[in-house]
Design a protein around this motif. Structure first.
Motif, PDB file in Angstrom:
ATOM      1  N   PHE A   1     -10.730  57.480  13.543  1.00 47.40           N
ATOM      2  CA  PHE A   1     -11.997  56.937  13.053  1.00 47.40           C
ATOM      3  C   PHE A   1     -11.859  55.944  11.911  1.00 47.40           C
ATOM      4  O   PHE A   1     -12.470  54.859  11.971  1.00 47.40           O
ATOM      5  CB  PHE A   1     -12.953  58.064  12.654  1.00 47.40           C
ATOM      6  CG  PHE A   1     -14.249  57.540  12.092  1.00 47.40           C
ATOM      7  CD1 PHE A   1     -15.206  56.972  12.917  1.00 47.40           C
ATOM      8  CD2 PHE A   1     -14.493  57.562  10.723  1.00 47.40           C
ATOM      9  CE1 PHE A   1     -16.390  56.455  12.404  1.00 47.40           C
ATOM     10  CE2 PHE A   1     -15.666  57.057  10.205  1.00 47.40           C
ATOM     11  CZ  PHE A   1     -16.621  56.499  11.048  1.00 47.40           C
TER      12      PHE A   1
ATOM     13  N   PHE B   1     -13.209  52.218  12.492  1.00 48.42           N
ATOM     14  CA  PHE B   1     -14.323  51.653  11.735  1.00 48.42           C
ATOM     15  C   PHE B   1     -13.935  50.302  11.139  1.00 48.42           C
ATOM     16  O   PHE B   1     -14.690  49.323  11.224  1.00 48.42           O
ATOM     17  CB  PHE B   1     -14.762  52.607  10.619  1.00 48.42           C
ATOM     18  CG  PHE B   1     -15.934  52.101   9.826  1.00 48.42           C
ATOM     19  CD1 PHE B   1     -17.229  52.428  10.203  1.00 48.42           C
ATOM     20  CD2 PHE B   1     -15.756  51.260   8.734  1.00 48.42           C
ATOM     21  CE1 PHE B   1     -18.317  51.936   9.493  1.00 48.42           C
ATOM     22  CE2 PHE B   1     -16.835  50.766   8.023  1.00 48.42           C
ATOM     23  CZ  PHE B   1     -18.113  51.113   8.401  1.00 48.42           C
TER      24      PHE B   1
ATOM     25  N   GLN C   1     -22.246  47.853   6.163  1.00 49.49           N
ATOM     26  CA  GLN C   1     -20.969  48.257   6.752  1.00 49.49           C
ATOM     27  C   GLN C   1     -19.789  47.586   6.059  1.00 49.49           C
ATOM     28  O   GLN C   1     -18.642  48.000   6.237  1.00 49.49           O
ATOM     29  CB  GLN C   1     -20.966  47.956   8.254  1.00 49.49           C
ATOM     30  CG  GLN C   1     -21.905  48.854   9.030  1.00 49.49           C
ATOM     31  CD  GLN C   1     -21.866  48.606  10.518  1.00 49.49           C
ATOM     32  OE1 GLN C   1     -21.412  47.559  10.976  1.00 49.49           O
ATOM     33  NE2 GLN C   1     -22.343  49.559  11.297  1.00 49.49           N
TER      34      GLN C   1
ATOM     35  N   GLN D   1     -18.261  54.654   7.041  1.00 48.66           N
ATOM     36  CA  GLN D   1     -19.570  55.280   6.927  1.00 48.66           C
ATOM     37  C   GLN D   1     -20.044  55.730   8.293  1.00 48.66           C
ATOM     38  O   GLN D   1     -19.499  55.327   9.326  1.00 48.66           O
ATOM     39  CB  GLN D   1     -20.594  54.298   6.349  1.00 48.66           C
ATOM     40  CG  GLN D   1     -20.837  53.100   7.256  1.00 48.66           C
ATOM     41  CD  GLN D   1     -22.088  52.325   6.938  1.00 48.66           C
ATOM     42  OE1 GLN D   1     -23.143  52.573   7.524  1.00 48.66           O
ATOM     43  NE2 GLN D   1     -21.971  51.380   6.010  1.00 48.66           N
ATOM     44  N   CYS D   2     -21.073  56.550   8.274  1.00 44.32           N
ATOM     45  CA  CYS D   2     -21.782  56.941   9.487  1.00 44.32           C
ATOM     46  C   CYS D   2     -23.231  56.520   9.296  1.00 44.32           C
ATOM     47  O   CYS D   2     -23.846  56.860   8.282  1.00 44.32           O
ATOM     48  CB  CYS D   2     -21.682  58.454   9.696  1.00 44.32           C
ATOM     49  SG  CYS D   2     -22.781  59.075  11.000  1.00 44.32           S
TER      50      CYS D   2
ATOM     51  N   ASP E   1     -19.161  56.370  15.772  1.00 46.13           N
ATOM     52  CA  ASP E   1     -19.646  57.756  15.634  1.00 46.13           C
ATOM     53  C   ASP E   1     -20.973  57.845  14.876  1.00 46.13           C
ATOM     54  O   ASP E   1     -21.111  58.607  13.920  1.00 46.13           O
ATOM     55  CB  ASP E   1     -18.600  58.622  14.908  1.00 46.13           C
ATOM     56  CG  ASP E   1     -17.375  58.880  15.760  1.00 46.13           C
ATOM     57  OD1 ASP E   1     -17.408  58.546  16.950  1.00 46.13           O
ATOM     58  OD2 ASP E   1     -16.379  59.416  15.227  1.00 46.13           O
ATOM     59  N   PRO E   2     -21.984  57.044  15.265  1.00 47.45           N
ATOM     60  CA  PRO E   2     -23.260  57.109  14.558  1.00 47.45           C
ATOM     61  C   PRO E   2     -24.011  58.393  14.898  1.00 47.45           C
ATOM     62  O   PRO E   2     -23.689  59.076  15.879  1.00 47.45           O
ATOM     63  CB  PRO E   2     -24.007  55.890  15.107  1.00 47.45           C
ATOM     64  CG  PRO E   2     -23.502  55.777  16.518  1.00 47.45           C
ATOM     65  CD  PRO E   2     -22.030  56.136  16.420  1.00 47.45           C
TER      66      PRO E   2
ATOM     67  N   GLN F   1     -25.376  67.081  12.949  1.00 50.95           N
ATOM     68  CA  GLN F   1     -24.337  66.059  12.997  1.00 50.95           C
ATOM     69  C   GLN F   1     -23.997  65.540  11.603  1.00 50.95           C
ATOM     70  O   GLN F   1     -22.846  65.219  11.303  1.00 50.95           O
ATOM     71  CB  GLN F   1     -24.774  64.899  13.890  1.00 50.95           C
ATOM     72  CG  GLN F   1     -24.915  65.270  15.357  1.00 50.95           C
ATOM     73  CD  GLN F   1     -25.154  64.048  16.219  1.00 50.95           C
ATOM     74  OE1 GLN F   1     -24.457  63.041  16.110  1.00 50.95           O
ATOM     75  NE2 GLN F   1     -26.161  64.123  17.083  1.00 50.95           N
TER      76      GLN F   1
ATOM     77  N   ARG G   1     -20.303  65.121   9.692  1.00 49.27           N
ATOM     78  CA  ARG G   1     -19.736  63.887   9.137  1.00 49.27           C
ATOM     79  C   ARG G   1     -19.427  64.049   7.652  1.00 49.27           C
ATOM     80  O   ARG G   1     -18.354  63.655   7.190  1.00 49.27           O
ATOM     81  CB  ARG G   1     -20.699  62.705   9.326  1.00 49.27           C
ATOM     82  CG  ARG G   1     -21.192  62.442  10.728  1.00 49.27           C
ATOM     83  CD  ARG G   1     -20.099  62.145  11.726  1.00 49.27           C
ATOM     84  NE  ARG G   1     -20.658  61.583  12.932  1.00 49.27           N
ATOM     85  CZ  ARG G   1     -21.201  62.304  13.919  1.00 49.27           C
ATOM     86  NH1 ARG G   1     -21.228  63.631  13.855  1.00 49.27           N
ATOM     87  NH2 ARG G   1     -21.698  61.709  14.996  1.00 49.27           N
TER      88      ARG G   1
ATOM     89  N   ILE H   1     -17.110  61.658   5.279  1.00 48.47           N
ATOM     90  CA  ILE H   1     -17.650  60.354   5.661  1.00 48.47           C
ATOM     91  C   ILE H   1     -19.058  60.179   5.073  1.00 48.47           C
ATOM     92  O   ILE H   1     -19.958  60.975   5.361  1.00 48.47           O
ATOM     93  CB  ILE H   1     -17.735  60.219   7.196  1.00 48.47           C
ATOM     94  CG1 ILE H   1     -16.343  60.427   7.818  1.00 48.47           C
ATOM     95  CG2 ILE H   1     -18.297  58.853   7.578  1.00 48.47           C
ATOM     96  CD1 ILE H   1     -16.369  60.517   9.332  1.00 48.47           C
TER      97      ILE H   1
ATOM     98  N   ILE I   1     -22.878  58.917   4.666  1.00 50.40           N
ATOM     99  CA  ILE I   1     -23.903  58.652   5.664  1.00 50.40           C
ATOM    100  C   ILE I   1     -24.940  57.689   5.083  1.00 50.40           C
ATOM    101  O   ILE I   1     -25.357  57.837   3.936  1.00 50.40           O
ATOM    102  CB  ILE I   1     -24.597  59.962   6.100  1.00 50.40           C
ATOM    103  CG1 ILE I   1     -23.602  60.840   6.875  1.00 50.40           C
ATOM    104  CG2 ILE I   1     -25.827  59.680   6.957  1.00 50.40           C
ATOM    105  CD1 ILE I   1     -24.168  62.178   7.296  1.00 50.40           C
TER     106      ILE I   1
END
Length: 252
Positions: A41, A45, A97, A103-104, A125-126, A144, A148, A153, A155
């Motif tokens: 991941f 990303f 981003q 990030q998610c 992986d949103p 979820q 994360r 990670i 959000i």
């Protein structure tokens, strides 16, 4: 320069911007599907969002849209947190981003069905929610989101749920605060006025400098959802009001 001339120039600038934006998105999205999918991941990303640097630079070159940031020191350099921000423009979904890596992001499920763009977004992986199922969406967000955050990670959430014009507030939902409290991570409020220069769903982009302010972390440990929500959203609203007032005075 007359208003009509400015409008014509705006259309020309935006046309040049999109002449590169769309072909680059299509080609790079296909490349991501082939190259990035097997990567872990963090590396995935970084690879998928490399193109965002081009989007921001090309926006400045073609349309004269610049950026000024305050409070960058308030953004944690490591560890999980929930970032909440007002939603005015397509700009924030691109720039954030670059600002928060990795990030998610929390988004509408239907966005993943978009050709090319949606395929690339799906690799990040949103947390994709079905907004028509409110209870189910909240349950998925918390389930979820906890996963994360547990993986370290950050959000990113836009509590207003949809893009609103400058001056409009809408309703700020409490999902971000609920997620932060349940995982005992801080909330980082981020305010901006991107809608002045790149209005939501607008073809024309207006030259100028976007103001982006990052607030101090709002602790969630030992606090209620209402307390965290009130403090973080209160800061956001105050900053939005201040930026709009400055913009209004500058136009006089």
């Amino acid at each position: 320069m007359s208003k009509q001339e400015k409008t014509v120039l705006g259309y020309l600038r935006a046309s040049v911007y999109y002449m590169a934006f769309y072909p680059a998105t299509i080609v790079y999205s296909l490349l991501c599907v082939v190259v990035a999918r097997p990567l872990p991941f963090p590396q995935r990303f970084k690879f998928v969002t490399l193109i965002n640097y081009f989007y921001i630079a090309w926006l400045r070159i073609c349309c004269g849209v610049k950026l000024h940031i305050e409070g960058l020191e308030n953004l944690p350099k490591e560890g999980a947190y929930v970032a909440i921000a007002n939603h005015q423009s397509e700009w924030e979904t691109i720039y954030f981003q670059v600002l928060i890596r990795p990030q998610c992001i929390v988004l509408k499920k239907e966005l993943l069905k978009m050709p090319f763009f949606g395929w690339a977004m799906g690799l990040l992986d949103p947390i994709a929610l079905d907004r028509s199922q409110k209870r189910g969406a909240l349950k998925e967000l918390l389930l979820q989101g906890k996963d994360r955050l547990g993986r370290g990670i950050p959000i990113v959430i836009f509590p207003q749920g949809t893009r609103l014009a400058v001056g409009e507030r809408g309703k700020f939902n409490k999902g971000g605060a609920m997620l932060a409290v349940s995982s005992e991570v801080p909330v980082i409020p981020i305010a901006h006025n991107a809608g002045v220069y790149w209005p939501g769903k607008s073809f024309i982009k207006y030259p100028g400098t976007i103001q982006l302010r990052i607030g101090k972390p709002v602790s969630s440990v030992g606090r209620s959802v209402d307390e965290v929500h009130t403090e973080s959203v209160g800061w956001l609203l105050a900053q939005m009001e201040q930026m709009e007032q400055v913009e209004s005075e500058e136009r006089l």
